[in-house]
Design a protein around this motif. Structure first.
Motif, PDB file in Angstrom:
ATOM      1  N   ASN A 185       0.856  -1.184   0.000  1.00  0.00           N
ATOM      2  CA  ASN A 185       0.000   0.000   0.000  1.00  0.00           C
ATOM      3  C   ASN A 185       0.894   1.236   0.000  1.00  0.00           C
ATOM      4  O   ASN A 185       1.877   1.294   0.730  1.00  0.00           O
ATOM      5  CB  ASN A 185      -0.898   0.016   1.241  1.00  0.00           C
ATOM      6  N   SER A 209      -1.814   1.430  -7.428  1.00  0.00           N
ATOM      7  CA  SER A 209      -3.217   1.772  -7.712  1.00  0.00           C
ATOM      8  C   SER A 209      -3.330   3.125  -8.403  1.00  0.00           C
ATOM      9  O   SER A 209      -4.203   3.325  -9.253  1.00  0.00           O
ATOM     10  CB  SER A 209      -4.041   1.781  -6.420  1.00  0.00           C
ATOM     11  N   GLN A 238     -11.504  -3.070  -6.083  1.00  0.00           N
ATOM     12  CA  GLN A 238     -11.308  -3.992  -4.958  1.00  0.00           C
ATOM     13  C   GLN A 238     -12.624  -4.515  -4.403  1.00  0.00           C
ATOM     14  O   GLN A 238     -12.756  -5.698  -4.099  1.00  0.00           O
ATOM     15  CB  GLN A 238     -10.553  -3.213  -3.876  1.00  0.00           C
ATOM     16  N   ASN A 239     -13.611  -3.629  -4.272  1.00  0.00           N
ATOM     17  CA  ASN A 239     -14.877  -4.015  -3.643  1.00  0.00           C
ATOM     18  C   ASN A 239     -15.971  -4.131  -4.696  1.00  0.00           C
ATOM     19  O   ASN A 239     -16.431  -3.131  -5.231  1.00  0.00           O
ATOM     20  CB  ASN A 239     -15.275  -2.964  -2.591  1.00  0.00           C
ATOM     21  N   GLN A 267     -17.473 -10.667  -7.514  1.00  0.00           N
ATOM     22  CA  GLN A 267     -16.360 -10.091  -8.272  1.00  0.00           C
ATOM     23  C   GLN A 267     -16.371 -10.609  -9.709  1.00  0.00           C
ATOM     24  O   GLN A 267     -16.037  -9.872 -10.643  1.00  0.00           O
ATOM     25  CB  GLN A 267     -15.031 -10.413  -7.571  1.00  0.00           C
ATOM     26  N   ASP A 295      -7.760  -3.694  -9.999  1.00  0.00           N
ATOM     27  CA  ASP A 295      -7.057  -3.041  -8.897  1.00  0.00           C
ATOM     28  C   ASP A 295      -7.338  -3.786  -7.595  1.00  0.00           C
ATOM     29  O   ASP A 295      -8.362  -3.586  -6.956  1.00  0.00           O
ATOM     30  CB  ASP A 295      -7.504  -1.577  -8.795  1.00  0.00           C
ATOM     31  N   GLU A 296      -6.435  -4.691  -7.240  1.00  0.00           N
ATOM     32  CA  GLU A 296      -6.560  -5.540  -6.050  1.00  0.00           C
ATOM     33  C   GLU A 296      -7.949  -6.200  -5.976  1.00  0.00           C
ATOM     34  O   GLU A 296      -8.663  -6.068  -4.982  1.00  0.00           O
ATOM     35  CB  GLU A 296      -6.276  -4.718  -4.781  1.00  0.00           C
ATOM     36  N   PRO A 297      -8.339  -6.923  -7.028  1.00  0.00           N
ATOM     37  CA  PRO A 297      -9.702  -7.450  -7.102  1.00  0.00           C
ATOM     38  C   PRO A 297      -9.987  -8.553  -6.093  1.00  0.00           C
ATOM     39  O   PRO A 297     -11.137  -8.919  -5.889  1.00  0.00           O
ATOM     40  CB  PRO A 297      -9.784  -8.002  -8.523  1.00  0.00           C
ATOM     41  N   ALA A 302      -8.646  -8.570  -2.839  1.00  0.00           N
ATOM     42  CA  ALA A 302      -8.212  -8.136  -1.493  1.00  0.00           C
ATOM     43  C   ALA A 302      -9.262  -8.440  -0.413  1.00  0.00           C
ATOM     44  O   ALA A 302      -8.914  -8.673   0.736  1.00  0.00           O
ATOM     45  CB  ALA A 302      -7.883  -6.648  -1.505  1.00  0.00           C
ATOM     46  N   ARG A 358     -10.565 -15.843  -4.145  1.00  0.00           N
ATOM     47  CA  ARG A 358      -9.376 -15.361  -4.864  1.00  0.00           C
ATOM     48  C   ARG A 358      -9.053 -16.280  -6.033  1.00  0.00           C
ATOM     49  O   ARG A 358      -8.775 -15.831  -7.138  1.00  0.00           O
ATOM     50  CB  ARG A 358      -8.167 -15.295  -3.919  1.00  0.00           C
ATOM     51  N   THR A 388      -1.786  -6.072  -7.484  1.00  0.00           N
ATOM     52  CA  THR A 388      -1.983  -6.969  -6.339  1.00  0.00           C
ATOM     53  C   THR A 388      -0.791  -6.930  -5.392  1.00  0.00           C
ATOM     54  O   THR A 388       0.269  -6.395  -5.723  1.00  0.00           O
ATOM     55  CB  THR A 388      -2.214  -8.421  -6.829  1.00  0.00           C
TER      56      THR A 388
END
Length: 285
Positions: A48, A53, A95-96, A154, A172-174, A176, A183, A205
């Motif tokens: 991070n 990102s 991500q969400n 997702q 983008d960090e799909p 997480a 995953r 990631t």
């Protein structure tokens, strides 16, 4: 042919006080050079705050560079007139999935993007059919997204992007927010898209296991690209990765420790099969 080309890309976040005076500047991207070929699966790794990102949001023209050049499918991101075209060519998965799913029925959500592009109704439903099939979600087309697991949601979000038929998908960090099964589902779905549909995939990631099958890997830290190469080249450098507080896949780490203990096995082992093969050869040699 390159679909993405970043040259000396710089992005600065400027912090201002209540009177609009500049009180701080953070360089989120610091002269980044990245090239991505059409049809490749490229992973961008980093902690991070590494800038990965921020870079992803430039590809989709959600952010504009402070300086430098970014070309997406032959179009300059800095030209405002190109941005709509760029967003059609480069789809984004966040991500969400809950932030991306807006309809109450799966098939309606997947059809939302093409409808916004003005695609004729018959073709929208054809795209919905194809996209749901591509991510293995056809049987859930009439379901409410709220009843799905994280991994399934997702995959629906990915189907929604695929239905817009982009040449490139940035994730983008799909994974997480997903459990290990979720995953695995998502990585399998995007690998399939890349291999069978020739869609360029850019995966942002910090899960090392997810990038083992990538064509190329970039590692970022503090806004800079600090390593680049194919996965085997990157993961052969276990001590360098550790120095930058980055992990390696568990199999690679185990192989590295076995080698350090005196076993004659190669660097950069990425899979269980490779490790078994190397151990058999070492025992015979």
């Amino acid at each position: 042919m390159n679909i993405i080309k970043a040259i000396n890309l710089v992005h600065e976040f400027i912090k201002r006080d209540e009177e609009n005076n500049v009180v701080g500047i953070t360089k989120a991207l610091d002269n980044v050079d990245i090239e991505i070929k059409e049809g490749d699966f490229v992973a961008v790794l980093g902690h991070n705050g590494s800038g990965k990102s921020t870079f992803a949001k430039h590809i989709n023209a959600l952010l504009s560079p402070t300086s430098g050049t970014l070309i997406v499918d032959g179009k300059d991101v800095l030209q405002a007139s190109n941005r709509l075209d760029i967003r059609k060519k480069a789809g984004m998965v966040f991500q969400n999935p809950d932030n991306q799913i807006i309809a109450s029925i799966v098939e309606e959500d997947v059809g939302f993007g093409p409808e916004n592009l003005g695609i004729p109704t018959d073709e929208i439903w054809e795209r919905v059919d194809r996209s749901l099939k591509t991510v293995g979600m056809t049987e859930y087309r009439k379901h409410s997204p709220n009843k799905l697991s994280g991994g399934q949601k997702q995959r629906v979000a990915i189907a929604g992007v695929v239905a817009m038929e982009p040449k490139c998908i940035i994730l983008d960090e799909p994974t997480a927010m997903l459990d290990p099964n979720g995953r695995k589902e998502v990585i399998e779905a995007i690998t399939e898209l890349n291999k069978k549909k020739n869609i360029t995939v850019i995966l942002i990631t910090h899960y090392m296991e997810e990038v083992v099958n990538a064509d190329y890997v970039y590692v970022m830290e503090k806004g800079k690209v600090i390593m680049k190469g194919v996965p085997r080249e990157i993961f052969s450098q276990v001590e360098t990765l550790k120095k930058h507080r980055l992990d390696v896949p568990q199999i690679t780490l185990l192989a590295h420790e076995l080698k350090q203990s005196g076993l004659n096995i190669p660097d950069g082992i990425l899979t269980r099969e490779e490790l078994i093969d190397a151990l058999l050869k070492a025992s015979q040699g």
